[in-house]
Motif scaffolding. Sequence first.
Motif, PDB file in Angstrom:
ATOM      1  N   LEU A  48       0.922  -1.104   0.069  1.00  0.00           N
ATOM      2  CA  LEU A  48       0.320  -0.063   0.220  1.00  0.00           C
ATOM      3  C   LEU A  48       1.105   1.444  -0.027  1.00  0.00           C
ATOM      4  CD1 LEU A  48      -2.824   1.288   0.206  1.00  0.00           C
ATOM      5  CD2 LEU A  48      -2.883   1.236   2.610  1.00  0.00           C
ATOM      6  N   ALA A  49       2.005   1.455   0.809  1.00  0.00           N
ATOM      7  CA  ALA A  49       2.824   2.315   0.779  1.00  0.00           C
ATOM      8  C   ALA A  49       3.420   2.570  -0.510  1.00  0.00           C
ATOM      9  CB  ALA A  49       3.802   2.217   1.858  1.00  0.00           C
ATOM     10  N   LEU A  50       3.809   1.714  -1.114  1.00  0.00           N
ATOM     11  CA  LEU A  50       4.649   1.768  -2.481  1.00  0.00           C
ATOM     12  C   LEU A  50       3.538   2.042  -3.455  1.00  0.00           C
ATOM     13  CD1 LEU A  50       6.848  -1.523  -2.456  1.00  0.00           C
ATOM     14  CD2 LEU A  50       7.321   1.005  -2.095  1.00  0.00           C
ATOM     15  N   ILE A  51       2.384   1.767  -3.371  1.00  0.00           N
ATOM     16  CA  ILE A  51       1.116   2.261  -4.623  1.00  0.00           C
ATOM     17  C   ILE A  51       0.811   3.527  -3.980  1.00  0.00           C
ATOM     18  CG2 ILE A  51      -1.193   1.744  -4.873  1.00  0.00           C
ATOM     19  CD1 ILE A  51      -0.631  -1.273  -4.269  1.00  0.00           C
ATOM     20  N   LEU A  52       1.029   4.273  -3.105  1.00  0.00           N
ATOM     21  CA  LEU A  52       0.645   5.454  -2.673  1.00  0.00           C
ATOM     22  C   LEU A  52       1.981   6.322  -2.784  1.00  0.00           C
ATOM     23  CD1 LEU A  52      -2.212   5.204  -0.099  1.00  0.00           C
ATOM     24  CD2 LEU A  52      -2.233   5.348  -2.637  1.00  0.00           C
ATOM     25  N   ARG A  53       3.025   5.998  -3.075  1.00  0.00           N
ATOM     26  CA  ARG A  53       4.151   6.604  -2.764  1.00  0.00           C
ATOM     27  C   ARG A  53       3.982   8.029  -3.898  1.00  0.00           C
ATOM     28  NH1 ARG A  53       6.129   1.947  -5.573  1.00  0.00           N
ATOM     29  NH2 ARG A  53       6.735   2.441  -7.785  1.00  0.00           N
ATOM     30  N   GLN A  54       3.413   7.919  -4.781  1.00  0.00           N
ATOM     31  CA  GLN A  54       3.212   9.227  -5.721  1.00  0.00           C
ATOM     32  C   GLN A  54       2.538  10.319  -5.039  1.00  0.00           C
ATOM     33  OE1 GLN A  54       1.562   7.962  -9.477  1.00  0.00           O
ATOM     34  NE2 GLN A  54       2.176   5.845  -9.092  1.00  0.00           N
ATOM     35  N   LEU A  55       1.959  10.180  -3.944  1.00  0.00           N
ATOM     36  CA  LEU A  55       1.266  11.252  -3.459  1.00  0.00           C
ATOM     37  C   LEU A  55       2.361  12.432  -2.949  1.00  0.00           C
ATOM     38  CD1 LEU A  55      -1.133   9.280  -0.656  1.00  0.00           C
ATOM     39  CD2 LEU A  55      -1.884  10.463  -3.015  1.00  0.00           C
ATOM     40  N   ALA A  56       1.720  13.661  -3.331  1.00  0.00           N
ATOM     41  CA  ALA A  56       2.568  14.826  -3.182  1.00  0.00           C
ATOM     42  C   ALA A  56       3.053  14.981  -1.839  1.00  0.00           C
ATOM     43  CB  ALA A  56       1.922  16.070  -3.548  1.00  0.00           C
ATOM     44  N   TYR A  57       2.212  14.877  -0.507  1.00  0.00           N
ATOM     45  CA  TYR A  57       2.726  14.936   0.803  1.00  0.00           C
ATOM     46  C   TYR A  57       2.831  13.657   1.361  1.00  0.00           C
ATOM     47  CZ  TYR A  57       1.450  19.931  -0.797  1.00  0.00           C
ATOM     48  OH  TYR A  57       1.580  21.056  -1.126  1.00  0.00           O
ATOM     49  N   GLY A  58       2.664  12.464   0.751  1.00  0.00           N
ATOM     50  CA  GLY A  58       2.565  11.306   1.500  1.00  0.00           C
ATOM     51  C   GLY A  58       1.639  11.077   2.581  1.00  0.00           C
ATOM     52  N   ALA A  59       1.594  10.010   2.913  1.00  0.00           N
ATOM     53  CA  ALA A  59       0.605   9.420   3.964  1.00  0.00           C
ATOM     54  C   ALA A  59       1.309   8.769   5.154  1.00  0.00           C
ATOM     55  CB  ALA A  59      -0.423   8.508   3.364  1.00  0.00           C
ATOM     56  N   TYR A  60       0.413   9.020   6.264  1.00  0.00           N
ATOM     57  CA  TYR A  60       1.286   8.257   7.564  1.00  0.00           C
ATOM     58  C   TYR A  60       0.353   7.091   7.598  1.00  0.00           C
ATOM     59  CZ  TYR A  60       2.536   7.999  12.297  1.00  0.00           C
ATOM     60  OH  TYR A  60       3.256   7.364  13.550  1.00  0.00           O
ATOM     61  N   TYR A  61       1.260   6.032   7.900  1.00  0.00           N
ATOM     62  CA  TYR A  61       0.667   4.681   8.097  1.00  0.00           C
ATOM     63  C   TYR A  61       0.793   3.760   9.418  1.00  0.00           C
ATOM     64  CZ  TYR A  61       1.293   5.035   2.941  1.00  0.00           C
ATOM     65  OH  TYR A  61       1.541   5.596   1.708  1.00  0.00           O
ATOM     66  N   ILE A  62       0.006   3.226   9.906  1.00  0.00           N
ATOM     67  CA  ILE A  62      -0.110   2.453  11.018  1.00  0.00           C
ATOM     68  C   ILE A  62      -0.594   0.986  10.713  1.00  0.00           C
ATOM     69  CG2 ILE A  62      -1.343   2.188  13.080  1.00  0.00           C
ATOM     70  CD1 ILE A  62      -1.770   5.088  13.411  1.00  0.00           C
ATOM     71  N   ALA A  63       0.215   0.102  11.336  1.00  0.00           N
ATOM     72  CA  ALA A  63      -0.166  -1.418  11.087  1.00  0.00           C
ATOM     73  C   ALA A  63      -0.165  -1.907  12.658  1.00  0.00           C
ATOM     74  CB  ALA A  63       0.851  -1.990  10.298  1.00  0.00           C
ATOM     75  N   THR A  64      -0.968  -2.881  12.723  1.00  0.00           N
ATOM     76  CA  THR A  64      -1.224  -3.722  14.091  1.00  0.00           C
ATOM     77  C   THR A  64      -1.165  -5.073  13.954  1.00  0.00           C
ATOM     78  OG1 THR A  64      -3.660  -3.913  14.171  1.00  0.00           O
ATOM     79  CG2 THR A  64      -2.512  -1.633  14.756  1.00  0.00           C
ATOM     80  N   ASP A  65      -0.748  -5.817  15.120  1.00  0.00           N
ATOM     81  CA  ASP A  65      -0.917  -7.218  14.995  1.00  0.00           C
ATOM     82  C   ASP A  65      -0.657  -7.890  16.349  1.00  0.00           C
ATOM     83  OD1 ASP A  65      -0.214 -10.231  14.598  1.00  0.00           O
ATOM     84  OD2 ASP A  65      -0.391  -9.378  12.553  1.00  0.00           O
ATOM     85  N   ILE A  66      -1.403  -8.764  16.778  1.00  0.00           N
ATOM     86  CA  ILE A  66      -1.552  -8.996  18.079  1.00  0.00           C
ATOM     87  C   ILE A  66      -0.343 -10.114  18.268  1.00  0.00           C
ATOM     88  CG2 ILE A  66      -2.586 -11.317  17.587  1.00  0.00           C
ATOM     89  CD1 ILE A  66      -4.363 -11.071  20.072  1.00  0.00           C
ATOM     90  N   ASN A  67       0.267 -10.725  17.408  1.00  0.00           N
ATOM     91  CA  ASN A  67       1.519 -11.445  17.228  1.00  0.00           C
ATOM     92  C   ASN A  67       2.910 -10.723  17.269  1.00  0.00           C
ATOM     93  OD1 ASN A  67       3.732 -13.220  16.874  1.00  0.00           O
ATOM     94  ND2 ASN A  67       2.712 -14.254  15.244  1.00  0.00           N
ATOM     95  N   PRO A  68       3.552 -10.446  18.129  1.00  0.00           N
ATOM     96  CA  PRO A  68       4.805  -9.691  18.272  1.00  0.00           C
ATOM     97  C   PRO A  68       5.969 -10.075  17.380  1.00  0.00           C
ATOM     98  CG  PRO A  68       4.675 -10.993  20.271  1.00  0.00           C
ATOM     99  CD  PRO A  68       3.602 -11.292  19.517  1.00  0.00           C
ATOM    100  N   HIS A  69       5.916 -11.441  16.969  1.00  0.00           N
ATOM    101  CA  HIS A  69       6.709 -12.111  15.860  1.00  0.00           C
ATOM    102  C   HIS A  69       6.429 -11.145  14.373  1.00  0.00           C
ATOM    103  CE1 HIS A  69       8.744 -14.718  18.628  1.00  0.00           C
ATOM    104  NE2 HIS A  69       7.456 -15.394  18.522  1.00  0.00           N
ATOM    105  N   ALA A  70       5.024 -11.025  14.376  1.00  0.00           N
ATOM    106  CA  ALA A  70       4.637 -10.398  13.049  1.00  0.00           C
ATOM    107  C   ALA A  70       4.924  -8.847  12.928  1.00  0.00           C
ATOM    108  CB  ALA A  70       2.991 -10.509  13.053  1.00  0.00           C
ATOM    109  N   VAL A  71       5.001  -8.242  14.193  1.00  0.00           N
ATOM    110  CA  VAL A  71       5.251  -6.767  14.103  1.00  0.00           C
ATOM    111  C   VAL A  71       6.927  -6.576  13.950  1.00  0.00           C
ATOM    112  CG1 VAL A  71       5.688  -4.714  15.777  1.00  0.00           C
ATOM    113  CG2 VAL A  71       3.566  -6.056  15.881  1.00  0.00           C
ATOM    114  N   ARG A  72       7.605  -7.504  14.176  1.00  0.00           N
ATOM    115  CA  ARG A  72       9.159  -7.365  13.978  1.00  0.00           C
ATOM    116  C   ARG A  72       9.144  -7.682  12.740  1.00  0.00           C
ATOM    117  NH1 ARG A  72      12.854 -11.043  13.179  1.00  0.00           N
ATOM    118  NH2 ARG A  72      11.501 -12.513  14.199  1.00  0.00           N
ATOM    119  N   VAL A  73       8.701  -8.584  11.964  1.00  0.00           N
ATOM    120  CA  VAL A  73       8.753  -9.459  10.693  1.00  0.00           C
ATOM    121  C   VAL A  73       8.130  -7.925   9.516  1.00  0.00           C
ATOM    122  CG1 VAL A  73       7.863 -10.729   8.944  1.00  0.00           C
ATOM    123  CG2 VAL A  73       8.776 -11.729  10.950  1.00  0.00           C
TER     124      VAL A  73
END
Length: 252
Positions: free
Chosen positions: A60-85
């Motif tokens: 999603l961040a790569l698809i939207l990289r053309q935005l003039a001012y960019g976007a802020y991204y947040i991602a969540t996961d209950i699995n701490p390993h997933a957050v690190r990955v």
Amino acid sequence: MPFKTAQIRLVSSHPEVYEPCDDSFALVDALLADQTNLLEHNPKLCMEVGCGSGYIITSLALILRQLAYGAYYIATDINPHAVRVTSETLEAHGAHAELVTTNLASGLEKRLAGSVDVMVVNPPYVPTPEEEVGRDGIASAWAGGENGRSVIDRILPIADKLLSDKGWLYMVTLTANNPSEICLQMREKGFASRIVVQRSTEEESLHVIKFWRDFQNHLVANEMEFVNKTVPARVIQSLLSQFPGISKKWQR
């Protein structure tokens, strides 16, 4: 040449983290198919609930990289390993997101209420015994409980609360989840919907559904509900019969 989406060879992994699969690819393909609309939408805040390997939020961040001012991204996961990955996957692609280890959006509701412009979710949708839902490790990525709806039904009101007035939700569902009923539930909350990508594999039939707030139809529905509670049905039918065009609109 810049990548259009996250590259599998650069996606990090862990034995307890769900790797990109058909459902992940379907969701990213839906975002690609809607890229022109997404860029015109000019989202300021994008969120993924249940980020897993980070393949989707990075794409999603790569698809939207053309935005003039960019976007802020947040991602969540209950699995701490997933957050690190996910952190490693983002870094490998030169992208960034705020990562939070939490159950869905727990602890973020107040901060993010009414401010998320794009939400992406590949939820645990596989029908399983209820006791498997929310287990530690990789099982939490697919165990969806009865009809695969236990987690999905928790996500819908969260999306309603967090999405902005112009917010869009892209969510993966399985035929067994009864997507039409999900769309009906969201319609009752004031959302319109459409299937962006539909894909069948040997094991499952997937639908990526896009939801957005439909203020006009929601207003009509609320007005009709008020009328139904205050005016006898025979009077409504008598009035509507005099205006065929209006009658069809109100009876949809």
